[in-house]
Every structure is written in structure tokens, then in C-alpha cells.
Design an enzyme around this catalytic site. Structure first.
Site, PDB file in Angstrom:
ATOM      1  N   HIS A 136      -0.081  18.232  -5.701  1.00 50.70           N
ATOM      2  CA  HIS A 136      -0.217  17.249  -4.626  1.00 50.70           C
ATOM      3  C   HIS A 136       1.150  17.011  -3.990  1.00 50.70           C
ATOM      4  CE1 HIS A 136      -0.614  12.851  -3.347  1.00 50.70           C
ATOM      5  NE2 HIS A 136      -1.453  13.502  -2.565  1.00 50.70           N
ATOM      6  N   HIS A 160      -2.410  10.733   5.527  1.00 49.46           N
ATOM      7  CA  HIS A 160      -3.768  11.145   5.192  1.00 49.46           C
ATOM      8  C   HIS A 160      -4.746  10.900   6.345  1.00 49.46           C
ATOM      9  CE1 HIS A 160      -2.009  10.527   1.107  1.00 49.46           C
ATOM     10  NE2 HIS A 160      -2.637  11.646   0.884  1.00 49.46           N
ATOM     11  N   ARG A 238      -0.667 -13.199  -5.622  1.00 51.09           N
ATOM     12  CA  ARG A 238      -0.468 -14.337  -6.512  1.00 51.09           C
ATOM     13  C   ARG A 238      -1.285 -15.492  -5.973  1.00 51.09           C
ATOM     14  NH1 ARG A 238      -0.807 -17.501  -9.847  1.00 51.09           N
ATOM     15  NH2 ARG A 238       0.755 -18.791 -10.858  1.00 51.09           N
ATOM     16  N   CYS A 285       7.441 -13.513  -6.528  1.00 51.82           N
ATOM     17  CA  CYS A 285       6.968 -14.574  -7.403  1.00 51.82           C
ATOM     18  C   CYS A 285       8.104 -14.980  -8.332  1.00 51.82           C
ATOM     19  CB  CYS A 285       5.778 -14.081  -8.225  1.00 51.82           C
ATOM     20  SG  CYS A 285       5.196 -15.323  -9.387  1.00 51.82           S
ATOM     21  N   TYR A 424       7.388 -24.095 -11.692  1.00 52.40           N
ATOM     22  CA  TYR A 424       8.404 -23.443 -10.857  1.00 52.40           C
ATOM     23  C   TYR A 424       9.754 -24.153 -10.915  1.00 52.40           C
ATOM     24  CZ  TYR A 424       4.541 -20.661  -9.130  1.00 52.40           C
ATOM     25  OH  TYR A 424       3.478 -19.813  -9.052  1.00 52.40           O
TER      26      TYR A 424
END
Lengths: 579, 579
Positions: A136, A160, A238, A285, A424
Site C-alpha cells: 500500500h 483516494h 472529548r 485535553c 481541571y
């Protein structure tokens, strides 16, 4: 049964065309005593091999299409030699009129490795691409499609979609078709109408899923660092809550100023009344690379390996413009305004919505580039990423880039929401759940310098050839600080070399508006590997404020497992090279 | 000869008043065969000792004056008991009319330690304070004055200027006087009129001098962390060239806009025509803590130990106001403006001036707080710090806070000066002088998170008592990022505790305008030291972007030795405590 398709290889290919059969042992999921005969065409010619190798060495992404075309042409034997036609392969029957074998999705899913054979589906066809995978032109990324549909992968790479390439691909597939996909009752989704997650969008099969409900997933590193701008389908996901099903015609954004007025804007109002801006910005994140923290001592939180980060071109209106229009003065201090809250339309079972805030300085700064975005890479923002409108706060942690924004408030105080006040945040290693004082730490806004290794190729043990090592990855820093440098070591950090920044990274004179990651690459020539049986690869990046990544994670362990930004490390066994 | 002064102690003190004589062996620099008899009055009573100890434990800086007064009173035996009067001690003769011994500066300088005896001068008197030093309410900082004049130290601490305290001090000194300072020809400064450094200002004797010409010096850590705002006299000094001798009446600041006009402003114009602002900002040399880098592999550059950093209240006009007045638009991009240059009045022998630039975003940002400052801690900026006008660029490395600013230019390009382009940059450890490409790295502007240990007190080997450890130091981050946390370890980094931030540091909601350092303190109770013979102290700070300090310096070695910001470490031997 017999192989389903007549494979016609050019004469030169015939001697390496090996037809293998008798895979009962391998095909256990088929649960059939019949002997299947799959096509395992070894189609690599020395020309194609050389081409593939030159493709690897040049790392020339700009010329990919031409190389792909040429390689595919060679592999497929295009050049006057007739191969199986699309009509033959898509009709569900061979040109000899033999009815194809039917396979279930489960059958296909059981063929994911070179050992079991690599099967994929395209539309209703089932294809054995075991041998083609080696050749490939895009490398072994095709293996990610193993056991499932190839369409989602083709969608990632524009090449593609090129009509000429499509034609060639179909020709190749024609050679490799082994049967038809059977629709089975188990394929039907069971939809529980009481499930708040019943109406989630489709996701790309490449994702490494962390949790399904809510959906949290990262793309494979190899795919991620393939493009500076992450395709929408691969952008890490997320979600804190179920994805809301917002209709454009129902959408209204409320904009409020504490102590002032409140307004409602439709998506059309927003698009019509404010200038449009496009900003390329990386989102990460806070928990990215948390697996490292888990290794020291387990914490609550998703096990992100290192790819909970992506980069996109966001289009929308500037939050600054909307706020000034709503009555926020440039000198917001005189109204006591200090933060801007974003309230999402996503709700938990108690109807609590997700919310977060950013310092108003960032929101009002004409060079802060905060958007209320409605497009992502030129398309309407996908549902998983905040359709129809999300906050895009360049340089600031993902958690403040609130999706599905329903309300924006210029406020005197910080958001009191859970994710702002009780999550957080980062603490000393001595702080645990029994002694944590969440008020003592600032809510994460921008983020420290970060990097990760995505791929290591060449020269590895188990490979047929030695050769140089090519190491690829990303680096990123928050707050508009650019990536100034990436250093790579192959001896565990004793000696270092600067990597090549391929795209992104520091621009002369810019210290405050670098919103994107840098993709880097490091090439280790064969002579540097001589005598080594292992490479202990370490990567550390430096930003324009010359912040650095620390060596190891132990001393930075924190109970929420956030901001793991120690050196990226990977040990690889090297193939012994003859002296 | 005899002791010069009649010492009258209250009866209760007499039993601990030890008069020692015969110090010929100790007083080698006197080069006299005569036996001198110095006053070594042990004046500590148990009450004063308790007081001193309580002073240490409480670490109550607010109440210092009262404690000092009380302690001094006790030590001096004030309370109805007559002591030697100032007249007796300053006249150069005892009340018995005996002529005093004369000592040269060299004699005094030879008495700097407890072993040789600790002498100081005050005006023309010479004093042996060996024993008093132990009881000095300000701790052993008094030893920094050993071998020289005490006045510069008194000037650092307002308490010494209090008339009541002055009176008490003089009374104490009266007891300790041993002679008169003799003026010797060697004391005369030789001024070489051809020396560009002939007209340098006086400097505080406490400085640890790195180079004399140009003058580069850092204050002792113990003095530095004593006050949040550094006294002018102690502010670290980093001069690249001789200090120019600028007269206010001659001073003109040129302000130019590339492609626009140029203006000249006198100091009076500047003060009259623009609003005044005061900003408290910490300044740090990029080479601070370079000694750590030297230890790995020697580099060019001053050997700063860790105190090339200080904090002051700067008053001046906002550079933003001056630039806008001179024609720089808020949207400076439309004129292509990108940097602001500061050109100093200090020149090298080829008449090249010092210069540097900052990104214009910082200069024009209404919240960037860049000043053209004319006052430092309420006084005209001292000559060493840029009299009459210096640039104060909060959050940005000292090198861009150009002193003696003669010209400001809003420009399309970065300063091409040596110190912007060929110095003050950081590279990979593999980069050395044979392969450095200075253009490849950004000029240092803001700086990474930093910390240092200034003092470790209590519980140490050689001390009479065990007791808890008190560790003090500073932490600082550039770019307006506040100090979020300081972690301290006494076991080499295995376990950590957050230190107490005494002043400065993160304020809720402020992520971009924290311009000062944080002074911190960490207290280790005695029980935590049990069984330990050594404390391996490590300190690491974290800023509001959660940038961290790396563990060790090796992997961050760079040829200019800048931005050494690994953990601060100090091993101390502990006094064994009985179980």
C-alpha cells in the site's frame, strides 16, 4: 468453493503470484468445514518496491498523489493488461457467474492481522488485502481498516477521492474480492430510547475508544501526525455528557453582560452581523498522556495515551466583536468584568449543563483570536465537536473550548461550574482526595509545553532490512507560545539533536499568537545505530518562553492526572546491522 | 594599652561579662607586638535569648521594630543603668582621656569571622561586635558588614533609622568600641581619567561581585528574600558597558516611528505630558543560576549563583501612551510595525550603544504595563539602574529592560543589535560555538518558571540546638504568569510538600498580569527530621500555565548558559536530635 475472481496478472508478476488455500484453521469464525481459497497475491515487483521505498525516503507529502497513482498502477499491472472490472467485483458474482460466499461483519472483524489474514469491506464486498497491505503506497496505515470498512479511511485522505485513483483502487479490489457482506440481525443497532446516548453521531472506526458514554476517543498517532490540519473525522473527541441534538432552526445563542443587557442571536444573525474569521488552532485535553500518571499511581480520569490533541481550521465570528456589540467596554475593568462564561447545551440527567469560563482579557484582546466558531476545516462543525457553535479559545485547554454553546456571559466572577472549580486543576504530589483544597489552585487555562512520539519507522527488529530510523511526532505549547525547538535523543537523554520542524512551530517575531502544534521529524542515519541493539528514544520540546518538559513524571504526579508533560520516551529494539 | 571604654553592666549581667585579652595571635594584621584587649562582652541574658528565639519562631516581620527595640534594650541593659554615652564613643577618646588605638581599613577587613573576631566601623569608630553578633535581633545578617562599615546595612532596614533604635544602637556600640579608623593613603581611590569606568557609582558592600568592569553583582540571598520589594541599594546589577553619566538637564528621549515622525522629549516633558503609573515588577537576568550550567560544562558568561533577580516598584509613563502619542496606531499591523527598540546611552569604546527590542504587542497592549520609568521604589532611578529613564518591561528578561534609554523606535523589524541577535538565546545541548546558528532561535523575551533557595536555618549540624528547619527562597515566572505553587522536598525529590507563599504569587483570576516574584517559606517540624543526618532539599515551582521546573540541568545545557531553571537543591547536614 473456488476463488471467486479470475486474476489476470501481467506475465512478469506471475512467478510471484502465490495462490494459497486451505485456511480452515485460520478462518475459525467462518465456522464452516468448507475450504476457502483466498487470494494472497504477492504483487510486489522490484520496481514497485523501489518506488515504495523512495516514497518513504523522500517523505514528500506534496507529491503523494503522483506516487500513489504510479505505485497503484504498477501493483495493479495497469499498462495494457486487463484486470477484473468493477462490474465483476461489485455485482456480487464472478464473471463466471459463480455466486459469492457471504460473510458476516463478525467474520470480517475476525480478520485483522497478517496471521489471520487482513479483510476489509467496501460497500457490500469483502476483500482479502493481506498481501496488498504490504504494498500500500500509504504504508501500513491500511491495516487500521482491517476487519472493517475501508471507506472511513479513504475519506481521510483526499488522494483516494481522485477519480483516477478511485478507478485504480477498484481495479485492485477486483482482484482481491472474496465474497459478499451478509446483513445479519446482530448488525442492527439496538436503540434504547431512554438512553441519553441513543442519538450519538457515527464515529470513525480508527479511534481508540476511552469511553463510549460519553464518547471519548483519540486517533492513532500515525494517522494524527500525517496531516498538519487534522481531518474532522479524526479529531480527538472529548465529551463530558451526551451529544445534544441541536437543530439549526431552533438554535439561539444568548449573550449577556452581568449588570447589563442580554441578547439572543440565531446562527443566521451571528453569521450575518459579524465579520468572519478563520483561525488555525490546536486543541488539547488537559488529561493528554495521562497513562503516564496512571503508571506512577492510578488516578481518576481517561487513559489518554498521547493523542488527545488535534489541529483544525476554525471559522466563526470573534467573541470580542460579539462582546463589544453586547456592551462590554474595551476597558472592561470599569464594569468589574473579569471572566467570560460559556454554557453548553449538553446536559446531564439532572439537567445540569456543561460550562466553563476564560479570563476576559483573552476574550476581548484583539489578538486573542477567540471565536464563536460554526465551521471546522471548511465544513459545518460536526455534532461531536459542537454543532452548530462552539467556543474556540486558541492556546487554552480543550475544557474551556466549550461545545454546543448556548450562552455567553461576561461576568465579574469565574464560572462556578464543576469543571472550572472542582476539576481541571493541578496540585502537589502530596495532595490527594483526603486533603485537596480545590480553591487553592488556578483552573487550567493555557498549558505547558508538550510533545509526543507518534511513529518510529525503519531499522527495527523484525524488519527485513536495517536502515535509518525515522521518528515523527508533534509538539505544542499553550498561551500562544510557539514551539521553538524539539530535541531528540536515542541514548536515553545523554545526547540530543534538534529535530526538523516540518510544519507549525515558532515564527520569527511571534511570541504570543502561535496557536498551533508543530509536527516534527527526526532522522537517525544508519551509522549512528551501529553496534546498538536498542534505541532509547527521548523527545523534549521547548517553547518561545523557553519553557521545557521535565524528564520524568514522578515528581509531577497529581491527583487529577492532568498536564503530564514529561519527555516523550519509547524504547525500540533495533535490527542488527552487519558491520 | 587598655580597653578604651568603661563598660558598666547591670549587676545581673556581670557574671556573664567576660573580658578577654591577649589577642596578638588573632590580630595578625595589626602587625603590633602590643597586646590589645578587646571587649568581648557576653551580654545575652536568658530573657534576651528567649526573646531572640521567639523572634525566630514567630517569623513575624510586621512586629520587627518592637522586638528589635526590646531586644536591644535588654542587651544594652537599658532600664535605669547608665552605659557609655555616644559622646564617649564618637570622640575618639575614652572618658578617662586615653587616646584610642588607630586601625587601618585593612586591619578592620581582616576581622570578618567569629574566629578572627568580627569588627565593623561606624563613622570613624572601630567596633568589635563578635559577641553582639550572636544576639543581633536581625540574626546573623550583621555578619555581612564584618570587616567594613555598618552604615550601608542600616540603610537597608528602616528600623535602624528609627531615632529610638539609633539611640540604643549607639549605646551598644559605645560598649564595643575598640579604636579609631585611621585614614591611610591606600584608601584613596586612584582615578584613571582614561578609564571608561572611572565614574562608576558607589556600590553596596554586600554585593557578591561577578565583574567590576562592567559592574555585575548579585546581593546575598539572605538579604534578598528579606523584603518583597528589594531596596534600591541591593537590587542586582547587570551592566554590559560603563555606566553613563547623564545629567537631567541634558537628557532628551528620542521617540521615532519607522516610516513616520520622530520626536524629542525632555524628562520634564515626559513627566508633565503623560499620566504616571507605578508597577511592581521583578527583573531577572537570563543568566541567573548559570553556575549550575558551568558545573556541567563551562560556558561563557557571568557566574550568577541564583540572585541575579530583584523586585521593585517602578514609576514612569506607559510606553503605550508615548507610542500612541507619537503616531503608532492601536492596529499597528497596518503600518507593518512589529517591534519596539530601546537604544541605551551606554557606549562601548567604539561608540556602539546597548540596544534591544520587544514585540510591539507587549508595548501597545493596555495591560502590558511597559513603562518608561524614572523612579525606583519612590526615588529617582539610581545611576546603576538607568538614571534618568529606563525601560521596564514586566515579565520580560532583564536584557530588554534597557537602562539609560536614549531612543525608542517603533519598527517593522527586530533589533539587529548584538544582544538581541547574537546573545540571550538558548539552543539544544548539541549546539556549540562551532555549529551554532543564532538565527534559528528566538531572542529570549519572557522566561520560564524559576526558583531558588535563599536560606536554610535551624536544626543544622554545628548548631547548639536541633529544632525545626526553615527554608526560604523565591520563585518567579515570566510573561505575566503567576507563581501557582512551590513544592519542597527534603528527601531529594521523593516526597513533596507545598511551601507557604508569603507574598506575591498567583492571584485568583489573574493569568496574564502577575509581574512579581513570590517569596516562599517552608517549615519542616523537628519530628520529620528524626533519624535523618542530612536533608536533601529540593524546590520546584509551578506557574499559572502549569509550567514546571525540570529536575536537573544536564539535558538543558546550552552554550550561552541561559535560563538555568532546574530544581533548586541544597544538601544540609542535620544536627542529631536525641531520640
Amino acid at each position: 468453493m473456488l476463488r471467486h475472481a479470475v486474476v489476470r496478472f501481467p506475465a512478469a508478476f506471475k512467478r510471484i503470484n502465490v495462490i494459497r488455500g486451505g485456511c480452515v484453521a485460520q478462518c475459525s469464525p467462518c465456522r464452516s468445514l468448507e475450504i476457502h481459497r483466498h487470494s494472497h497475491a504477492r504483487v510486489m515487483t522490484s520496481a514497485a518496491a523501489a518506488l515504495s521505498s523512495s516514497f518513504q525516503d523522500k517523505r514528500d507529502t506534496g507529491n503523494t498523489r503522483a506516487v500513489v497513482l504510479l505505485a497503484l498502477s504498477l501493483i495493479a499491472g495497469v499498462g495494457g493488461i486487463r484486470t477484473a472490472s468493477p462490474a465483476q467485483t461489485e455485482a456480487g458474482a464472478t464473471d463466471a457467474g459463480v455466486k459469492e460466499i457471504e460473510y458476516t461483519k463478525a467474520d470480517v472483524q475476525a480478520h485483522k492481522t497478517i496471521e489471520t489474514g487482513v479483510w476489509v469491506t467496501y460497500k457490500d464486498g469483502v476483500y482479502d488485502i493481506t498481501k496488498f497491505a504490504e504494498n500500500h503506497p500509504g504504508g501500513n496505515k491500511i491495516l487500521m481498516a482491517a476487519g472493517g470498512a475501508v471507506e472511513p479511511y479513504w475519506n481521510l485522505y483526499a488522494v483516494h477521492k481522485d477519480p483516477e485513483v478511485q478507478e485504480t483502487i477498484k481495479e485492485i479490489l477486483g482482484e482481491l474480492r472474496i465474497g459478499t457482506l451478509k446483513h445479519s440481525p446482530e448488525d442492527e443497532k439496538e436503540v434504547d430510547l431512554d438512553d441519553p446516548y441513543a442519538h450519538e453521531p457515527e464515529r470513525h472506526p480508527a479511534f481508540k475508544i476511552n469511553t463510549l458514554k460519553p464518547f471519548n476517543a483519540e486517533p492513532p498517532g500515525a494517522l494524527l501526525v500525517d496531516s498538519f490540519v487534522t481531518p474532522n473525522a479524526l479529531f480527538f473527541k472529548r465529551n463530558h455528557l451526551p451529544v445534544p441534538d441541536v437543530k439549526e432552526e431552533d438554535y439561539l445563542l444568548e449573550v449577556a453582560v452581568e449588570g447589563g443587557k442580554s441578547f439572543k442571536l440565531s446562527l443566521e444573525d451571528l453569521k450575518r452581523d459579524f465579520p468572519h474569521h478563520t483561525v488555525t488552532a490546536t486543541m488539547q485535553c488537559a488529561g493528554n498522556r495521562r497513562t503516564l500518571i496512571h503508571e506512577v499511581k492510578h488516578v481518576k480520569g481517561l487513559s489518554w495515551t498521547g493523542f488527545a490533541i488535534s489541529n483544525a481550521e476554525w471559522t466563526g465570528v470573534k467573541l470580542r466583536d460579539v462582546l463589544l456589540w453586547a456592551g462590554v467596554p474595551e476597558e472592561y475593568e470599569r464594569l468589574g468584568l473579569a471572566h467570560v462564561h460559556f454554557i453548553g447545551l449538553d446536559k446531564d440527567i439532572s439537567n445540569q449543563t456543561y460550562e466553563a469560563s476564560i479570563p476576559i482579557n483573552k476574550a476581548v484582546d484583539p489578538r486573542g483570536d477567540v471565536l464563536l466558531a460554526f465551521a471546522m476545516n471548511g465544513e459545518p462543525i460536526p455534532r461531536d465537536h459542537g454543532y452548530p457553535v462552539r467556543a474556540v479559545v486558541p492556546g487554552i485547554v480543550g475544557a474551556r473550548n466549550v461545545k454546543w454553546v448556548g450562552k455567553v456571559v461576561a461576568s465579574k466572577s469565574e464560572s462556578q461550574g464543576f469543571w472550572q472549580q472542582r476539576d481541571y486543576k493541578n496540585f502537589s504530589p502530596s495532595t490527594d482526595w483526603d486533603n485537596v483544597d480545590f480553591d487553592s489552585a488556578p483552573a487550567i487555562q493555557d498549558m505547558p509545553i508538550q510533545s509526543a512520539i507518534a511513529t518510529v519507522e525503519g531499522g527495527l527488529e523484525g524488519e527485513e532490512e536495517g536502515g535509518p530510523l525515522t521518528i515523527k511526532g508533534y509538539a505544542y505549547s499553550g498561551g500562544g507560545r510557539g514551539v521553538a525547538r524539539v530535541d531528540v535523543s536515542i541514548d536515553g537523554g545523554k545526547t540530543w539533536e534538534p529535530a526538523t520542524i516540518k510544519e507549525g512551530g515558532w515564527k520569527h517575531g511571534d511570541y504570543s499568537r502561535s496557536w498551533t502544534w508543530a509536527l516534527w521529524e527526526h532522522f537517525v542515519p544508519e551509522e549512528k545505530l551501529e553496534g546498538l541493539t536498542e534505541a532509547d528514544i527521548c523527545v523534549k520540546a521547548t517553547d518561545t518562553s523557553y519553557n521545557v518538559q521535565p524528564e520524568s513524571i514522578e515528581a509531577y504526579w497529581n491527583l487529577r492526572g492532568v498536564l503530564a508533560n514529561c519527555w516523550a520516551r519509547q524504547k525500540v529494539a533495533l535490527r542488527k546491522v552487519a558491520a
